[in-house]
Design a protein around this motif. Structure first.
Motif, PDB file in Angstrom:
ATOM      1  N   ALA A   1       0.757  -0.988  -0.015  1.00 36.13           N
ATOM      2  CA  ALA A   1      -0.074   0.005   0.086  1.00 36.13           C
ATOM      3  C   ALA A   1       0.752   1.260  -0.136  1.00 36.13           C
ATOM      4  O   ALA A   1       0.564   2.281  -0.632  1.00 36.13           O
ATOM      5  N   HIS A   2       1.841   1.376   0.812  1.00 42.95           N
ATOM      6  CA  HIS A   2       2.747   2.481   0.961  1.00 42.95           C
ATOM      7  C   HIS A   2       3.535   2.659  -0.552  1.00 42.95           C
ATOM      8  O   HIS A   2       3.702   3.904  -1.080  1.00 42.95           O
ATOM      9  N   LYS A   3       3.930   1.615  -1.503  1.00 47.61           N
ATOM     10  CA  LYS A   3       4.416   1.677  -2.486  1.00 47.61           C
ATOM     11  C   LYS A   3       3.417   2.103  -3.662  1.00 47.61           C
ATOM     12  O   LYS A   3       3.928   3.157  -4.409  1.00 47.61           O
ATOM     13  N   ILE A   4       2.335   1.737  -3.506  1.00 45.64           N
ATOM     14  CA  ILE A   4       1.150   2.131  -4.504  1.00 45.64           C
ATOM     15  C   ILE A   4       0.848   3.594  -4.321  1.00 45.64           C
ATOM     16  O   ILE A   4       0.781   4.310  -5.148  1.00 45.64           O
ATOM     17  N   PHE A   5       0.830   4.011  -3.230  1.00 44.68           N
ATOM     18  CA  PHE A   5       0.286   5.305  -2.947  1.00 44.68           C
ATOM     19  C   PHE A   5       1.723   6.236  -3.179  1.00 44.68           C
ATOM     20  O   PHE A   5       1.498   7.513  -3.779  1.00 44.68           O
ATOM     21  N   GLY A   6       2.633   5.972  -2.916  1.00 47.30           N
ATOM     22  CA  GLY A   6       4.003   6.618  -3.396  1.00 47.30           C
ATOM     23  C   GLY A   6       3.962   6.805  -4.685  1.00 47.30           C
ATOM     24  O   GLY A   6       4.212   7.985  -5.355  1.00 47.30           O
ATOM     25  N   LEU A   7       3.951   5.749  -5.566  1.00 48.70           N
ATOM     26  CA  LEU A   7       3.814   5.976  -6.937  1.00 48.70           C
ATOM     27  C   LEU A   7       2.575   6.849  -7.629  1.00 48.70           C
ATOM     28  O   LEU A   7       3.109   7.532  -8.405  1.00 48.70           O
ATOM     29  N   LEU A   8       1.656   6.669  -7.023  1.00 54.82           N
ATOM     30  CA  LEU A   8       0.139   7.713  -7.100  1.00 54.82           C
ATOM     31  C   LEU A   8       0.659   9.051  -7.059  1.00 54.82           C
ATOM     32  O   LEU A   8       0.317   9.916  -7.874  1.00 54.82           O
ATOM     33  N   PHE A   9       1.292   9.287  -6.045  1.00 57.52           N
ATOM     34  CA  PHE A   9       1.664  10.939  -5.574  1.00 57.52           C
ATOM     35  C   PHE A   9       2.835  11.216  -6.692  1.00 57.52           C
ATOM     36  O   PHE A   9       2.730  12.446  -7.107  1.00 57.52           O
ATOM     37  N   ILE A  10       3.672  10.420  -6.964  1.00 57.41           N
ATOM     38  CA  ILE A  10       4.771  10.712  -7.968  1.00 57.41           C
ATOM     39  C   ILE A  10       4.005  11.131  -9.353  1.00 57.41           C
ATOM     40  O   ILE A  10       4.377  12.109 -10.114  1.00 57.41           O
ATOM     41  N   LEU A  11       3.124  10.124  -9.731  1.00 56.30           N
ATOM     42  CA  LEU A  11       2.611  10.388 -11.145  1.00 56.30           C
ATOM     43  C   LEU A  11       1.725  11.547 -10.832  1.00 56.30           C
ATOM     44  O   LEU A  11       1.453  12.502 -11.950  1.00 56.30           O
ATOM     45  N   LEU A  12       0.916  11.632  -9.742  1.00 58.60           N
ATOM     46  CA  LEU A  12       0.076  12.920  -9.740  1.00 58.60           C
ATOM     47  C   LEU A  12       1.158  14.467  -9.758  1.00 58.60           C
ATOM     48  O   LEU A  12       0.642  15.303 -10.520  1.00 58.60           O
ATOM     49  N   GLY A  13       2.209  14.157  -9.168  1.00 60.77           N
ATOM     50  CA  GLY A  13       3.165  15.422  -9.346  1.00 60.77           C
ATOM     51  C   GLY A  13       3.617  15.747 -10.756  1.00 60.77           C
ATOM     52  O   GLY A  13       3.607  16.817 -11.187  1.00 60.77           O
ATOM     53  N   ILE A  14       3.948  14.574 -11.535  1.00 65.59           N
ATOM     54  CA  ILE A  14       4.450  14.815 -12.760  1.00 65.59           C
ATOM     55  C   ILE A  14       3.346  15.318 -13.731  1.00 65.59           C
ATOM     56  O   ILE A  14       3.556  16.202 -14.674  1.00 65.59           O
ATOM     57  N   ILE A  15       2.156  14.658 -13.710  1.00 62.31           N
ATOM     58  CA  ILE A  15       1.043  15.061 -14.400  1.00 62.31           C
ATOM     59  C   ILE A  15       0.550  16.769 -14.057  1.00 62.31           C
ATOM     60  O   ILE A  15       0.436  17.557 -14.968  1.00 62.31           O
ATOM     61  N   SER A  16       0.570  16.967 -12.943  1.00 60.97           N
ATOM     62  CA  SER A  16       0.292  18.456 -12.592  1.00 60.97           C
ATOM     63  C   SER A  16       1.414  19.292 -12.875  1.00 60.97           C
ATOM     64  O   SER A  16       1.097  20.519 -13.559  1.00 60.97           O
ATOM     65  N   SER A  17       2.794  18.901 -12.672  1.00 66.22           N
ATOM     66  CA  SER A  17       3.746  19.907 -13.344  1.00 66.22           C
ATOM     67  C   SER A  17       3.902  20.149 -14.858  1.00 66.22           C
ATOM     68  O   SER A  17       3.867  21.154 -15.492  1.00 66.22           O
ATOM     69  N   ALA A  18       3.194  18.821 -15.590  1.00 67.81           N
ATOM     70  CA  ALA A  18       3.217  19.197 -16.890  1.00 67.81           C
ATOM     71  C   ALA A  18       2.216  19.869 -17.384  1.00 67.81           C
ATOM     72  O   ALA A  18       2.206  20.724 -18.273  1.00 67.81           O
ATOM     73  N   SER A  19       1.133  19.899 -16.638  1.00 62.17           N
ATOM     74  CA  SER A  19      -0.059  20.498 -16.970  1.00 62.17           C
ATOM     75  C   SER A  19       0.129  22.052 -16.907  1.00 62.17           C
ATOM     76  O   SER A  19      -0.086  23.181 -17.527  1.00 62.17           O
ATOM     77  N   PHE A  20       0.772  22.455 -15.627  1.00 60.11           N
ATOM     78  CA  PHE A  20       1.069  23.764 -15.474  1.00 60.11           C
ATOM     79  C   PHE A  20       2.109  24.354 -16.361  1.00 60.11           C
ATOM     80  O   PHE A  20       2.025  25.614 -16.656  1.00 60.11           O
ATOM     81  N   TYR A  21       3.174  23.513 -16.692  1.00 65.49           N
ATOM     82  CA  TYR A  21       4.035  24.110 -17.527  1.00 65.49           C
ATOM     83  C   TYR A  21       3.205  24.320 -19.045  1.00 65.49           C
ATOM     84  O   TYR A  21       3.380  25.247 -19.762  1.00 65.49           O
ATOM     85  N   LEU A  22       2.456  23.264 -19.497  1.00 61.25           N
ATOM     86  CA  LEU A  22       1.659  23.572 -20.737  1.00 61.25           C
ATOM     87  C   LEU A  22       0.960  24.982 -20.845  1.00 61.25           C
ATOM     88  O   LEU A  22       0.533  25.699 -21.535  1.00 61.25           O
ATOM     89  N   ILE A  23      -0.085  25.243 -19.552  1.00 64.46           N
ATOM     90  CA  ILE A  23      -0.798  26.166 -19.497  1.00 64.46           C
ATOM     91  C   ILE A  23       0.107  27.546 -19.508  1.00 64.46           C
ATOM     92  O   ILE A  23      -0.286  28.393 -20.131  1.00 64.46           O
ATOM     93  N   ALA A  24       1.371  27.575 -18.932  1.00 64.42           N
ATOM     94  CA  ALA A  24       1.904  28.807 -18.695  1.00 64.42           C
ATOM     95  C   ALA A  24       2.595  29.133 -20.190  1.00 64.42           C
ATOM     96  O   ALA A  24       2.750  30.065 -20.694  1.00 64.42           O
ATOM     97  N   LYS A  25       3.103  27.910 -20.925  1.00 66.53           N
ATOM     98  CA  LYS A  25       3.605  28.270 -22.240  1.00 66.53           C
ATOM     99  C   LYS A  25       2.697  28.871 -23.019  1.00 66.53           C
ATOM    100  O   LYS A  25       2.917  29.731 -23.737  1.00 66.53           O
ATOM    101  N   ARG A  26       1.401  28.408 -23.158  1.00 69.12           N
ATOM    102  CA  ARG A  26       0.245  28.980 -23.805  1.00 69.12           C
ATOM    103  C   ARG A  26      -0.066  30.345 -23.549  1.00 69.12           C
ATOM    104  O   ARG A  26      -0.226  31.172 -24.474  1.00 69.12           O
ATOM    105  N   LYS A  27      -0.113  30.652 -22.156  1.00 66.28           N
ATOM    106  CA  LYS A  27      -0.483  31.880 -21.835  1.00 66.28           C
ATOM    107  C   LYS A  27       0.514  32.830 -21.980  1.00 66.28           C
ATOM    108  O   LYS A  27       0.289  34.245 -22.209  1.00 66.28           O
ATOM    109  N   PHE A  28       1.637  32.752 -21.775  1.00 67.30           N
ATOM    110  CA  PHE A  28       2.875  33.511 -21.869  1.00 67.30           C
ATOM    111  C   PHE A  28       3.674  33.368 -23.100  1.00 67.30           C
ATOM    112  O   PHE A  28       4.705  34.062 -23.257  1.00 67.30           O
ATOM    113  N   LYS A  29       2.929  33.093 -24.305  1.00 67.13           N
ATOM    114  CA  LYS A  29       3.936  32.710 -25.475  1.00 67.13           C
ATOM    115  C   LYS A  29       4.032  33.920 -26.198  1.00 67.13           C
ATOM    116  O   LYS A  29       3.820  35.057 -26.314  1.00 67.13           O
TER     117      LYS A  29
END
Length: 125
Positions: A97-125
Protein backbone atom coordinates in the motif's frame (compact mmCIF):
# COMPACT_ATOMS: atom_id res chain seq x y z
CA UNK A 1 18.51 -2.18 11.45
CA UNK A 2 18.43 -5.64 12.98
CA UNK A 3 18.14 -6.70 16.63
CA UNK A 4 18.25 -10.21 18.07
CA UNK A 5 17.52 -11.18 21.64
CA UNK A 6 15.53 -13.21 24.14
CA UNK A 7 12.04 -11.82 24.78
CA UNK A 8 11.39 -10.85 28.38
CA UNK A 9 7.99 -9.17 28.12
CA UNK A 10 5.38 -8.24 25.49
CA UNK A 11 2.57 -5.81 26.30
CA UNK A 12 0.31 -3.13 24.87
CA UNK A 13 0.57 0.50 25.92
CA UNK A 14 -1.53 3.61 25.29
CA UNK A 15 -0.16 6.98 24.29
CA UNK A 16 0.90 6.76 20.65
CA UNK A 17 -0.30 8.39 17.45
CA UNK A 18 -2.37 11.57 17.20
CA UNK A 19 -3.29 12.96 20.61
CA UNK A 20 -1.99 9.81 22.35
CA UNK A 21 -5.14 7.80 21.66
CA UNK A 22 -3.53 4.89 19.82
CA UNK A 23 -1.93 1.81 21.32
CA UNK A 24 1.38 0.15 20.58
CA UNK A 25 2.78 -3.32 21.14
CA UNK A 26 5.94 -3.04 23.23
CA UNK A 27 8.66 -5.69 23.40
CA UNK A 28 11.30 -5.90 26.16
CA UNK A 29 14.36 -8.09 25.70
CA UNK A 30 16.80 -9.51 28.22
CA UNK A 31 20.18 -7.74 28.41
CA UNK A 32 18.78 -4.69 26.60
CA UNK A 33 17.77 -1.35 28.04
CA UNK A 34 15.97 -0.44 24.81
CA UNK A 35 12.27 -1.04 24.25
CA UNK A 36 11.00 -1.91 20.80
CA UNK A 37 7.49 -1.30 19.53
CA UNK A 38 5.03 -1.30 16.68
CA UNK A 39 1.81 0.61 16.26
CA UNK A 40 -1.26 -1.40 17.18
CA UNK A 41 -4.17 0.95 16.46
CA UNK A 42 -7.08 0.83 18.91
CA UNK A 43 -6.95 -1.10 22.16
CA UNK A 44 -8.87 -4.01 20.65
CA UNK A 45 -6.69 -4.10 17.52
CA UNK A 46 -3.47 -4.01 19.54
CA UNK A 47 -4.62 -6.78 21.87
CA UNK A 48 -5.76 -8.91 18.92
CA UNK A 49 -2.46 -8.42 17.08
CA UNK A 50 -0.44 -9.24 20.20
CA UNK A 51 -2.47 -12.42 20.68
CA UNK A 52 -2.06 -13.40 17.00
CA UNK A 53 1.72 -12.93 17.17
CA UNK A 54 1.89 -15.74 19.76
CA UNK A 55 5.08 -14.35 21.30
CA UNK A 56 6.57 -16.56 24.01
CA UNK A 57 8.79 -15.08 26.71
CA UNK A 58 12.17 -16.76 26.86
CA UNK A 59 12.30 -17.42 23.11
CA UNK A 60 14.89 -15.89 20.80
CA UNK A 61 13.50 -13.37 18.28
CA UNK A 62 15.02 -11.28 15.51
CA UNK A 63 13.53 -7.85 14.78
CA UNK A 64 14.00 -5.98 11.53
CA UNK A 65 13.47 -2.27 12.17
CA UNK A 66 12.94 0.56 9.69
CA UNK A 67 15.63 3.16 10.55
CA UNK A 68 13.56 5.97 9.02
CA UNK A 69 10.93 5.65 11.79
CA UNK A 70 11.90 7.85 14.74
CA UNK A 71 11.77 6.74 18.34
CA UNK A 72 8.98 8.17 20.45
CA UNK A 73 9.60 10.64 23.28
CA UNK A 74 10.12 7.83 25.80
CA UNK A 75 12.94 6.34 23.73
CA UNK A 76 10.90 3.40 22.44
CA UNK A 77 12.26 2.26 19.08
CA UNK A 78 9.27 2.02 16.77
CA UNK A 79 9.04 0.79 13.20
CA UNK A 80 9.35 -2.98 13.49
CA UNK A 81 8.80 -4.27 9.96
CA UNK A 82 9.45 -8.00 10.46
CA UNK A 83 9.71 -10.42 13.40
CA UNK A 84 11.39 -13.81 13.08
CA UNK A 85 11.50 -16.70 15.53
CA UNK A 86 14.53 -18.76 14.45
CA UNK A 87 13.87 -19.21 10.71
CA UNK A 88 10.09 -18.65 10.82
CA UNK A 89 8.73 -15.20 9.96
CA UNK A 90 5.89 -14.62 12.42
CA UNK A 91 5.01 -11.06 11.38
CA UNK A 92 5.81 -8.96 8.32
CA UNK A 93 4.35 -5.57 7.53
CA UNK A 94 2.80 -5.36 4.08
CA UNK A 95 4.44 -2.43 2.31
CA UNK A 96 2.49 -2.73 -0.96
CA UNK A 97 0.00 0.00 0.00
CA UNK A 98 2.87 2.39 0.79
CA UNK A 99 4.49 1.66 -2.57
CA UNK A 100 1.24 2.12 -4.51
CA UNK A 101 0.38 5.43 -2.82
CA UNK A 102 3.96 6.67 -3.28
CA UNK A 103 3.83 5.85 -6.98
CA UNK A 104 0.44 7.56 -7.34
CA UNK A 105 1.75 10.74 -5.68
CA UNK A 106 4.78 10.78 -7.97
CA UNK A 107 2.58 10.35 -11.05
CA UNK A 108 0.20 13.05 -9.81
CA UNK A 109 3.16 15.40 -9.37
CA UNK A 110 4.44 14.71 -12.87
CA UNK A 111 1.00 15.21 -14.43
CA UNK A 112 0.29 18.44 -12.54
CA UNK A 113 3.76 19.85 -13.32
CA UNK A 114 3.36 19.07 -17.01
CA UNK A 115 -0.12 20.65 -17.03
CA UNK A 116 1.09 23.86 -15.37
CA UNK A 117 4.01 24.02 -17.80
CA UNK A 118 1.74 23.68 -20.84
CA UNK A 119 -0.75 26.23 -19.51
CA UNK A 120 2.02 28.75 -18.74
CA UNK A 121 3.64 28.14 -22.14
CA UNK A 122 0.36 28.95 -23.94
CA UNK A 123 -0.49 31.94 -21.75
CA UNK A 124 2.90 33.67 -21.84
CA UNK A 125 3.85 32.85 -25.44
Amino acid sequence: MKYQGILEKAETSKGFGNYGRSYAILLDFQDSEEKFGMYGGTKEQANRKLKNLELVTGNDYTLFIDPSVHSDLNGIILGIRKIKRETEVIDKENMNAHKIFGLLFILLGIISSASFYLIAKRKFK
